[in-house]
Design a protein around this motif. Structure first.
Motif, short mmCIF file in Angstrom:
data_model
loop_
_atom_site.label_atom_id
_atom_site.label_comp_id
_atom_site.label_asym_id
_atom_site.label_seq_id
_atom_site.Cartn_x
_atom_site.Cartn_y
_atom_site.Cartn_z
N THR A 1 -50.07 -5.79 -3.86
CA THR A 1 -49.33 -5.30 -2.69
C THR A 1 -49.63 -6.16 -1.46
OG1 THR A 1 -51.12 -3.74 -2.18
CG2 THR A 1 -49.27 -2.94 -3.52
N GLU A 2 -50.83 -6.75 -1.43
CA GLU A 2 -51.21 -7.64 -0.34
C GLU A 2 -52.23 -8.63 -0.86
OE1 GLU A 2 -52.53 -7.42 4.37
OE2 GLU A 2 -52.92 -5.71 3.05
N LEU A 3 -52.08 -9.89 -0.45
CA LEU A 3 -52.97 -10.94 -0.94
C LEU A 3 -53.35 -11.85 0.22
CD1 LEU A 3 -54.39 -12.59 -3.11
CD2 LEU A 3 -52.20 -13.60 -3.72
N LEU A 4 -54.65 -11.91 0.52
CA LEU A 4 -55.16 -12.75 1.60
C LEU A 4 -56.04 -13.84 1.00
CD1 LEU A 4 -56.24 -10.02 4.20
CD2 LEU A 4 -54.01 -11.11 3.92
N ILE A 5 -55.83 -15.07 1.44
CA ILE A 5 -56.59 -16.22 0.96
C ILE A 5 -57.43 -16.76 2.10
CG2 ILE A 5 -56.48 -18.51 -0.08
CD1 ILE A 5 -53.63 -17.77 -1.03
N PHE A 6 -58.73 -16.88 1.88
CA PHE A 6 -59.66 -17.45 2.85
C PHE A 6 -60.30 -18.70 2.25
CE2 PHE A 6 -59.43 -12.91 3.53
CZ PHE A 6 -59.31 -12.78 4.90
N GLY A 7 -60.83 -19.57 3.10
CA GLY A 7 -61.53 -20.75 2.60
C GLY A 7 -60.62 -21.78 1.98
N ALA A 8 -59.36 -21.81 2.42
CA ALA A 8 -58.39 -22.75 1.84
C ALA A 8 -58.02 -23.87 2.79
CB ALA A 8 -57.14 -21.99 1.40
N THR A 9 -58.70 -23.96 3.93
CA THR A 9 -58.40 -25.01 4.91
C THR A 9 -59.69 -25.74 5.29
OG1 THR A 9 -58.74 -23.52 6.79
CG2 THR A 9 -56.51 -23.65 5.87
N GLY A 10 -59.52 -26.85 6.01
CA GLY A 10 -60.67 -27.65 6.40
C GLY A 10 -61.05 -28.61 5.29
N GLN B 1 -45.09 -20.90 -3.74
CA GLN B 1 -45.12 -20.43 -5.13
C GLN B 1 -45.55 -18.97 -5.22
OE1 GLN B 1 -47.32 -21.69 -9.34
NE2 GLN B 1 -47.42 -23.07 -7.60
N PHE B 2 -46.36 -18.54 -4.24
CA PHE B 2 -46.88 -17.16 -4.23
C PHE B 2 -46.56 -16.54 -2.86
CE2 PHE B 2 -49.50 -19.80 -7.00
CZ PHE B 2 -49.43 -19.10 -8.19
N PRO B 3 -45.29 -16.19 -2.60
CA PRO B 3 -44.85 -15.84 -1.25
C PRO B 3 -45.42 -14.55 -0.68
CG PRO B 3 -43.08 -15.50 -2.84
CD PRO B 3 -44.17 -16.21 -3.56
N GLU B 4 -46.02 -13.70 -1.51
CA GLU B 4 -46.66 -12.50 -0.98
C GLU B 4 -48.01 -12.81 -0.32
OE1 GLU B 4 -43.95 -11.43 -4.29
OE2 GLU B 4 -45.64 -12.80 -4.11
N ALA B 5 -48.51 -13.99 -0.56
CA ALA B 5 -49.85 -14.35 -0.07
C ALA B 5 -49.81 -14.78 1.39
CB ALA B 5 -50.43 -15.47 -0.92
#
Length: 201
Positions: free
Chosen positions: A87-96, A111-115
């Motif tokens: 229902t909800e997907l948060l991605i951390f640690g994907a930058t820098g 590819q994963f538009p809910e994220a």
């Protein structure tokens, strides 16, 4: 189900995670993202990756070979969509860190538009054609980066647009702001964009 994924990007890009841990949230560590979770004192439900960044394999981890055609983050996202009703997907640690990895992680949102990709400074999401109400929350700036030539209507913002064609590479839609209502009405009438909410400087 609410999913939090913590990838292996520099930990200084990752905000405090405890405010994001609601009831019925699953936490997934991707390779070196495990170290970020441990540093913040947060337990994880699953570990995925080749663990070349972490340096050891956590108990019960889903192990992938170091030489493969996908990144650990992409494999983790595929696993999530195959095994959970998201229902909800948060991605951390994907930058820098490496710019190629950062750009690829941003493009994974298509590819994963809910994220949503979340950093200390910003929140990034992919918007295909459709209408969206976007709340400001704690953010100050609202920017739109077209991935193809895009027809965009913006209301409830300082610099509104009406059925404006926005080319790839233009800066017209960078650093907009909300009006007092703090809710923007966004219509992607043709094309597709990355939307970025960011804090004030």
């Amino acid at each position: 189900m609410r999913i939090i994924i913590v990838a292996a990007g520099p930990s200084e890009e990752v905000p405090l995670l405890k405010p994001f841990l609601f009831e019925n949230t699953r936490v997934i560590g991707v390779d070196g993202g495990i170290a970020t979770l441990v540093d913040q004192g947060i337990d994880f439900d699953l570990a995925i990756g080749d663990f070349d960044s972490l340096g050891h394999i956590p108990t019960g981890a889903i192990l992938h070979p170091a030489e493969k055609d996908e990144t650990d983050l992409e494999l983790a996202l595929r696993y999530v969509y195959e095994h959970y009703e998201v229902t909800e997907l948060l991605i951390f640690g994907a930058t820098g860190g490496r710019i190629d990895m950062t750009l690829q992680n941003v493009y994974l949102l298509k590819q994963f538009p809910e994220a949503r990709l979340v950093t200390k400074q910003a929140d990034v999401r992919f918007l295909p054609e459709g209408r969206y109400e976007i709340e400001a929350e704690q953010y100050h700036y609202l920017s739109f980066i077209p991935l193809v030539s895009t027809v965009l209507t913006l209301c409830g913002v300082k610099y509104p647009l009406m059925e404006q064609t926005v080319p790839v590479g233009g800066s017209l839609t960078v650093s907009n702001e909300w009006t007092r209502q703090r809710v923007a009405d966004i219509r992607v009438q043709k094309g597709e964009i990355l939307m970025i909410r960011s804090l004030a400087d």
